[in-house]
Design an enzyme around this catalytic site. Structure first.
Site, PDB file in Angstrom:
ATOM      1  N   LYS A  76       2.109  -5.638  -4.071  1.00 48.92           N
ATOM      2  CA  LYS A  76       3.071  -6.187  -5.021  1.00 48.92           C
ATOM      3  C   LYS A  76       4.501  -5.880  -4.604  1.00 48.92           C
ATOM      4  O   LYS A  76       5.426  -6.626  -4.924  1.00 48.92           O
ATOM      5  CB  LYS A  76       2.814  -5.613  -6.422  1.00 48.92           C
ATOM      6  CG  LYS A  76       1.584  -6.179  -7.110  1.00 48.92           C
ATOM      7  CD  LYS A  76       1.466  -5.688  -8.533  1.00 48.92           C
ATOM      8  CE  LYS A  76       0.965  -4.267  -8.617  1.00 48.92           C
ATOM      9  NZ  LYS A  76       0.695  -3.838 -10.009  1.00 48.92           N
TER      10      LYS A  76
ATOM     11  N   LYS B 224      -2.231  -3.933   3.855  1.00 45.52           N
ATOM     12  CA  LYS B 224      -2.818  -4.333   2.580  1.00 45.52           C
ATOM     13  C   LYS B 224      -1.840  -5.202   1.795  1.00 45.52           C
ATOM     14  O   LYS B 224      -0.646  -4.948   1.756  1.00 45.52           O
ATOM     15  CB  LYS B 224      -3.185  -3.094   1.760  1.00 45.52           C
ATOM     16  CG  LYS B 224      -3.913  -3.410   0.457  1.00 45.52           C
ATOM     17  CD  LYS B 224      -4.260  -2.133  -0.290  1.00 45.52           C
ATOM     18  CE  LYS B 224      -4.933  -2.454  -1.627  1.00 45.52           C
ATOM     19  NZ  LYS B 224      -5.211  -1.229  -2.407  1.00 45.52           N
TER      20      LYS B 224
ATOM     21  N   LYS C 274       4.314   7.791  -0.999  1.00 42.80           N
ATOM     22  CA  LYS C 274       5.293   7.251  -1.944  1.00 42.80           C
ATOM     23  C   LYS C 274       6.549   8.114  -2.010  1.00 42.80           C
ATOM     24  O   LYS C 274       7.653   7.590  -2.152  1.00 42.80           O
ATOM     25  CB  LYS C 274       4.659   7.113  -3.333  1.00 42.80           C
ATOM     26  CG  LYS C 274       3.593   6.031  -3.404  1.00 42.80           C
ATOM     27  CD  LYS C 274       3.037   5.873  -4.812  1.00 42.80           C
ATOM     28  CE  LYS C 274       2.015   4.752  -4.863  1.00 42.80           C
ATOM     29  NZ  LYS C 274       1.460   4.573  -6.228  1.00 42.80           N
TER      30      LYS C 274
END
Length: 328
Positions: free
Chosen positions: A198, A195, A114
């Site tokens: 969102k 995966k 991230k």
């Protein structure tokens, strides 16, 4: 205190929950809720490790609470609450920050992933795992149902708890991760090697829980498959494997039964069947969600009562930690 094993789990209120979130978490919470003493949290403090619009965040918190209930979580079996409504989470999070070696946080793969995607990295992103450990340990949690990508966080939580217990005396229950093999990792319809996420806004990537049902069917019918024509569970053929995993999770059928059902059939038949079971799941969920969000006062009352019960449990654990450290 209930004689059932204690479960804690939570989801960030970052909007646009999709089928992967549902199958990886909420669906199994509902299926197994009568087997555990459940604390299901809306982890809004984790959401602010990246910038959030305040009005949107408030709405997302309430919407996620409505989705929990619309999916079938029963207040008879579960406590539903918002993380920031129980201050003990932040207090224990700071205590655990002071007990966690920096090297343990540096090696967390999610932080590395991230942080590389952001121009400015907040300290909270690195400290995210200690707050997650506090979330879990506050409730004397015995079982934490998580996706495989969260396994490292549970291992860190165990390490932190064991270190604290060793240094200061028995304080925390050591939790166990519960990794489910079926549909624990739902992949993108457009790229079944990634995966379902969102944050991925690509067309036909995910299946939002609140999306138009006609659009949902269309997205499934356009899902990427693989070369070959045999419909079997096979990780080397991720497109078909992903669709079969979704079908298995929603129908509860075993692999042999499903493979026999689609033997000799084409991909169109499989996609149509997957679309049918997805829509049969989402239609009543959306109807109940609309009923719940029409009365915000009811939802707010549920969350207030949930926070009160959660605080009773969490504050007792926090006091033990304070006393062990000499702070009380």
């Amino acid at each position: 205190m209930s004689s059932l094993p204690r479960v804690f789990s939570g989801i960030q209120p970052s909007g646009n929950l999709h089928l992967g979130n549902y199958l990886g978490a909420i669906h199994t919470w509902v299926q197994e809720q009568n087997q555990y003493d459940n604390f299901f949290c809306i982890v809004d403090l984790h959401a602010i490790t990246v910038p959030q619009d305040p009005a949107e965040l408030r709405k997302n918190v309430r919407d996620l609470a409505a989705l929990y209930l619309a999916a079938g979580i029963s207040l008879e079996h579960a406590t539903i609450f918002v993380q920031s409504h129980v201050p003990a989470h932040v207090e224990l999070g700071w205590i655990l920050n002071c007990q966690t070696p920096l090297g343990w946080l540096n090696r967390m793969t999610q932080f590395k992933d991230k942080s590389q995607k952001q121009e400015t990295v907040a300290a909270g992103l690195m400290n995210y795992p200690t707050l997650m450990a506090a979330d879990i340990l506050l409730y004397d949690t015995q079982v934490v149902p998580v996706g495989d990508d969260q396994r490292q966080h549970i291992e860190l939580t165990r390490d932190i708890a064991e270190r604290f217990n060793h240094l200061y005396g028995e304080t925390f229950v050591i939790p166990e991760a519960l990794i489910r093999p079926v549909a624990a990792r739902v992949m993108g319809l457009d790229d079944p090697t990634q995966k379902m996420s969102k944050s991925n806004k690509a067309a036909n990537h995910s299946i939002p829980l609140l999306s138009d049902l006609k659009a949902t069917r269309k997205a499934i019918m356009r899902a990427v498959t693989d070369s070959g024509s045999e419909i079997k569970f096979d990780e080397t053929r991720p497109g078909v494997n992903n669709l079969l995993g979704i079908y298995q999770a929603l129908t509860g059928k075993d692999k042999a039964t499903i493979e026999a059902e689609f033997e000799g059939q084409g991909y169109g038949k499989l996609k149509g069947a997957v679309a049918d079971v997805v829509i049969a799941t989402l239609e009543p969920l959306q109807q109940r969600y609309n009923q719940l969000t029409a009365d915000p006062a009811e939802l707010d009352g549920i969350l207030k009562r949930g926070a009160e019960r959660a605080a009773e449990v969490a504050n007792a654990t926090l006091l033990r930690a304070y006393q062990q450290l000499g702070l009380r």
